[in-house]
Scaffold this motif. Structure first.
Motif, PDB file in Angstrom:
ATOM      1  N   ALA A  77       0.815  -1.216   0.000  1.00 22.66           N
ATOM      2  CA  ALA A  77       0.000   0.000   0.000  1.00 22.66           C
ATOM      3  C   ALA A  77       0.852   1.271   0.000  1.00 22.66           C
ATOM      4  N   ARG A  78       2.052   1.208   0.577  1.00 19.64           N
ATOM      5  CA  ARG A  78       2.929   2.390   0.668  1.00 19.64           C
ATOM      6  C   ARG A  78       3.403   2.873  -0.701  1.00 19.64           C
ATOM      7  N   LYS A  79       3.478   1.967  -1.666  1.00 14.23           N
ATOM      8  CA  LYS A  79       4.011   2.325  -2.979  1.00 14.23           C
ATOM      9  C   LYS A  79       3.155   3.417  -3.614  1.00 14.23           C
ATOM     10  N   LEU A  81       2.478   6.355  -2.451  1.00  5.35           N
ATOM     11  CA  LEU A  81       1.894   7.318  -1.518  1.00  5.35           C
ATOM     12  C   LEU A  81       2.888   8.433  -1.191  1.00  5.35           C
ATOM     13  N   SER A  82       2.378   9.554  -0.816  1.00  6.21           N
ATOM     14  CA  SER A  82       3.234  10.658  -0.362  1.00  6.21           C
ATOM     15  C   SER A  82       3.887  10.259   0.957  1.00  6.21           C
ATOM     16  N   ASP A  83       4.953  10.956   1.333  1.00  6.56           N
ATOM     17  CA  ASP A  83       5.620  10.690   2.611  1.00  6.56           C
ATOM     18  C   ASP A  83       4.650  10.838   3.774  1.00  6.56           C
ATOM     19  N   THR A  84       3.768  11.819   3.689  1.00  4.80           N
ATOM     20  CA  THR A  84       2.796  12.065   4.758  1.00  4.80           C
ATOM     21  C   THR A  84       1.857  10.881   4.925  1.00  4.80           C
ATOM     22  N   LEU A  85       1.310  10.381   3.817  1.00  6.08           N
ATOM     23  CA  LEU A  85       0.379   9.248   3.915  1.00  6.08           C
ATOM     24  C   LEU A  85       1.103   7.968   4.309  1.00  6.08           C
ATOM     25  N   ARG A  86       2.347   7.787   3.851  1.00  4.34           N
ATOM     26  CA  ARG A  86       3.124   6.608   4.279  1.00  4.34           C
ATOM     27  C   ARG A  86       3.310   6.633   5.790  1.00  4.34           C
ATOM     28  N   GLN A 146      -6.337  -3.334  -2.718  1.00  4.37           N
ATOM     29  CA  GLN A 146      -6.139  -4.787  -2.832  1.00  4.37           C
ATOM     30  C   GLN A 146      -5.357  -5.361  -1.660  1.00  4.37           C
ATOM     31  N   ASN A 147      -4.982  -4.504  -0.718  1.00  2.00           N
ATOM     32  CA  ASN A 147      -4.108  -4.913   0.386  1.00  2.00           C
ATOM     33  C   ASN A 147      -4.637  -4.357   1.702  1.00  2.00           C
ATOM     34  N   SER A 148      -5.901  -4.592   1.955  1.00  2.81           N
ATOM     35  CA  SER A 148      -6.541  -3.892   3.064  1.00  2.81           C
ATOM     36  C   SER A 148      -6.795  -4.736   4.303  1.00  2.81           C
TER      37      SER A 148
END
Length: 171
Positions: A77-79, A81-86, A146-148
């Motif tokens: 899921a991190r792929k 995403l912004s640094d903030t959302l990661r 897909q990864n929740s």
């Protein structure tokens, strides 16, 4: 090296599945809080969590007793995403109760498993919804699509703690 030696060697050096984090919230939309240890209540959920006290957003129709996500799911899921959302994913803003490491959630499908003193049973996948974006930040629901994680039920109550092994039981 013989097959048995390869099997023994690889299993000795492979990390065992374990509980990496526990998160709860007192009500729908409330901030998720990390705890080190908690009681899983049979057929109810985690003590003081929004779903065990009937204050969850999806309480009426789609409630899960406990939600679980793997570090593998979170890494996918991190792929993109912004640094903030990661960073938000790293602090429980995925809104799943349990984070497990060294185990993919698909291994738990249709299985019963133990964490600490408690026994859980796979219930169903837990897809994210637009509510997640509303309270945690636009883009998280899509990243987790897909990864929740999954929903699990508490078959036998007991205490669980960060660091406990996750053991799939043979039915």
């Amino acid at each position: 090296m013989s097959f048995l030696n390869r099997l023994f060697f690889s299993s000795r050096h492979r990390a065992l599945p374990e509980l990496k984090a526990i998160y709860i919230a007192g009500s729908a939309g409330a901030e998720m809080h990390s705890v080190e240890r908690i009681q899983a209540l049979e057929q109810t959920g985690l003590q003081s969590d929004r779903y065990s006290v009937a204050k969850g957003f999806w309480q009426a129709n789609e409630a899960c007793q406990v939600t679980l996500i793997s570090e593998d799911d979170l890494n996918k899921a991190r792929k993109g995403l912004s640094d903030t959302l990661r960073a938000r994913l790293d602090t429980g803003h995925h809104r799943r109760n349990l984070v497990v490491g060294n185990l993919k959630t698909r291994v738990l499908q249709d299985k019963t498993f133990r964490i600490g003193d408690a026994v859980f049973r796979y219930q169903k996948p837990r897809p994210p919804c637009g509510y997640l974006d509303k309270i945690e930040g636009k883009g998280l629901a899509g990243a987790l699509a897909q990864n929740s994680g999954i929903c699990v039920t508490v078959v036998r109550g007991g205490f669980i703690a960060v660091g406990d092994r996750v053991e799939v039981m043979h039915d």
